[in-house]
Enzyme design. Structure first.
Site, PDB file in Angstrom:
ATOM      1  N   SER A 157      27.686  43.729  12.604  1.00  0.00           N
ATOM      2  CA  SER A 157      27.310  44.619  13.704  1.00  0.00           C
ATOM      3  C   SER A 157      27.057  46.027  13.167  1.00  0.00           C
ATOM      4  O   SER A 157      26.184  46.219  12.327  1.00  0.00           O
ATOM      5  CB  SER A 157      28.388  44.592  14.790  1.00  0.00           C
ATOM      6  OG  SER A 157      27.933  45.202  15.973  1.00  0.00           O
ATOM      7  N   ASP A 258      22.036  36.495  20.639  1.00  0.00           N
ATOM      8  CA  ASP A 258      22.518  37.869  20.556  1.00  0.00           C
ATOM      9  C   ASP A 258      21.609  38.786  21.365  1.00  0.00           C
ATOM     10  O   ASP A 258      20.378  38.674  21.303  1.00  0.00           O
ATOM     11  CB  ASP A 258      22.529  38.299  19.078  1.00  0.00           C
ATOM     12  CG  ASP A 258      23.296  39.591  18.824  1.00  0.00           C
ATOM     13  OD1 ASP A 258      23.495  40.373  19.772  1.00  0.00           O
ATOM     14  OD2 ASP A 258      23.670  39.808  17.660  1.00  0.00           O
ATOM     15  N   HIS A 288      26.332  37.530  19.727  1.00  0.00           N
ATOM     16  CA  HIS A 288      26.698  38.601  18.809  1.00  0.00           C
ATOM     17  C   HIS A 288      28.081  38.287  18.240  1.00  0.00           C
ATOM     18  O   HIS A 288      29.087  38.387  18.934  1.00  0.00           O
ATOM     19  CB  HIS A 288      26.709  39.940  19.547  1.00  0.00           C
ATOM     20  CG  HIS A 288      26.833  41.127  18.640  1.00  0.00           C
ATOM     21  ND1 HIS A 288      25.766  41.617  17.926  1.00  0.00           N
ATOM     22  CD2 HIS A 288      27.884  41.917  18.338  1.00  0.00           C
ATOM     23  CE1 HIS A 288      26.148  42.667  17.224  1.00  0.00           C
ATOM     24  NE2 HIS A 288      27.427  42.875  17.459  1.00  0.00           N
TER      25      HIS A 288
END
Length: 296
Positions: A157, A258, A288
Site C-alpha cells: 500500500s 482493489d 486491497h
C-alpha cells in the site's frame, strides 16, 4: 481522527494489536529486535532474522543472508513495524526465505506530512550503508552475516509507493556498497483528482479499503494546499520513470478487486513504457491486501 485543535488520535483494529520485539529466539528460529536509526528524530526499525544469521547465543553462521527492507502500509498515517499484521508478515518472510528483514518505522502524517515518510525511509537505507561500511565485527550483531550486495525493497500500500520513491532517490546518492537487486511494490497506493475505473466500481462493490478512506488518507498526508494531482500521489509517467537509471527489476503485486487496481496497473504499464524490467502478478479474487496470501 484529526481534531480542529491539531490533536491526532489513532485507534488500532483489535485484530492488529502491537507486538513486542523478542530477541530471545526462545519461541522459534526467528527473533526480532528494535533498533534506533536516527537519534535526532527517534526513527526506528524492527529487525527480523533467523538465528543462524546472527552471532548471538553462539548461533553458527550458515553463510550470508539476503536483506529485505520492508515499508509498512497504512495510508502514510497509521501503523508501524510493531503492528501485528506487519510483524507477522516480516517474521514469516524471514522464516520462509531465510532473509534478514528490516522493517522501517517512518514518521506518520498528519503530524509529519509527505515527503517526511520518503525522507525517513531513505534514512533507513543510509543506516544500512553505514553498517555495511563497518568491519563485520563492528556491525550490529544481527547484521554481521548480512549480504549487503543482495538487498530487496518491499512495501504494501503506502509502503509500495515508498518502494518506488526509494528507487528514484537511490540514483541521486551513492549507497555503495549496498546493491538493490529487486523491488516489490504490493498494491501500491496511488491516486488522482479524476476518478479511475476501479474507484468508480468500488462505489458499487466496496473494497476493504474504501474510496472515502483513500481521500481521507491523502488529505492527511499530502503537503498543505495541494490535491491528489500532486507528484507524491499520482502515478509517475513513463518519462519520469525513464530517468531512474539504473532501476532494479520490479514485481508489481495487485488484487483485481482493489479500489486502487486501475492506478496500480497504470503504474505497471508506465514501467513497461519506460523500458523497465517489470512483471505484474494479479490475484483475481483479492481486494486491497497487505499480506501475501502464501504467508498469511
Amino acid at each position: 481522527q484529526l481534531y480542529s485543535d491539531g490533536r491526532v488520535v489513532r485507534t488500532s483494529k483489535p485484530q492488529w494489536p502491537d507486538c513486542a520485539a523478542d530477541p530471545s529466539f526462545e519461541k522459534g528460529e526467528i527473533g526480532c529486535k528494535d533498533v534506533i536509526l536516527d537519534e535526532g528524530t527517534g526513527m526506528w526499525a524492527r529487525i527480523f532474522a533467523p538465528k543462524s544469521a546472527t552471532v548471538v547465543h553462539d548461533a553458527s553462521s550458515t553463510g550470508k543472508h539476503a536483506l529485505l527492507v520492508y515499508f509498512h502500509g497504512g495510508g502514510f498515517v497509521a501503523f508501524s513495524p510493531a503492528s501485528s499484521i506487519f510483524h507477522g508478515l516480516c517474521s514469516g518472510i524471514s522464516h520462509k526465505m531465510g532473509m534478514i528483514v528490516v522493517s522501517v518505522a517512518y514518521r506518520l502524517a498528519p503530524e509529519h506530512r509527505l515527503p517526511v515518510a520518503f525522507d525517513d525511509s531513505f534514512v533507513s537505507l543510509q543506516w544500512l550503508q553505514s553498517q555495511a561500511k563497518k568491519s563485520p565485527m563492528d556491525r550490529d550483531p544481527w547484521l554481521q552475516n548480512a549480504d549487503f550486495s543482495r538487498i530487496f525493497l518491499m512495501g504494501g500500500s503506502a509502503g509500495g509507493t515508498i518502494v518506488h520513491y526509494m528507487a528514484a532517490r537511490s540514483i541521486h546518492s551513492d549507497l555503495s556498497p549496498l546493491e538493490i537487486k529487486g523491488l516489490f511494490p504490493v498494491v501500491p497506493f496511488f491516486g488522482a483528482e479524476e476518478r479511475s475505473k476501479s474507484e468508480i466500481q468500488s462505489l458499487v462493490q466496496p473494497d476493504v479499503l474504501t474510496l472515502a478512506d483513500c481521500d481521507t488518507f491523502w488529505r492527511f498526508c499530502l503537503p498543505e494546499g495541494t490535491n491528489r494531482d500532486h507528484e507524491y500521489c499520482r502515478v509517475p509517467s513513463a518519462e519520469e520513470i525513464a530517468k531512474i537509471d539504473p532501476m532494479p527489476p520490479s514485481l508489481v503485486v495487485v488484487g483485481a478487486r482493489d479500489v486502487l487496481h486501475s492506478r496500480q496497473v497504470e503504474y505497471y504499464e508506465e514501467l513497461r513504457k519506460a523500458g523497465k524490467d517489470a512483471k505484474l502478478v494479479e490475484y483475481p479474487n483479492r481486494g486491497h491486501f497487505l499480506l501475501f496470501p502464501e504467508v498469511e
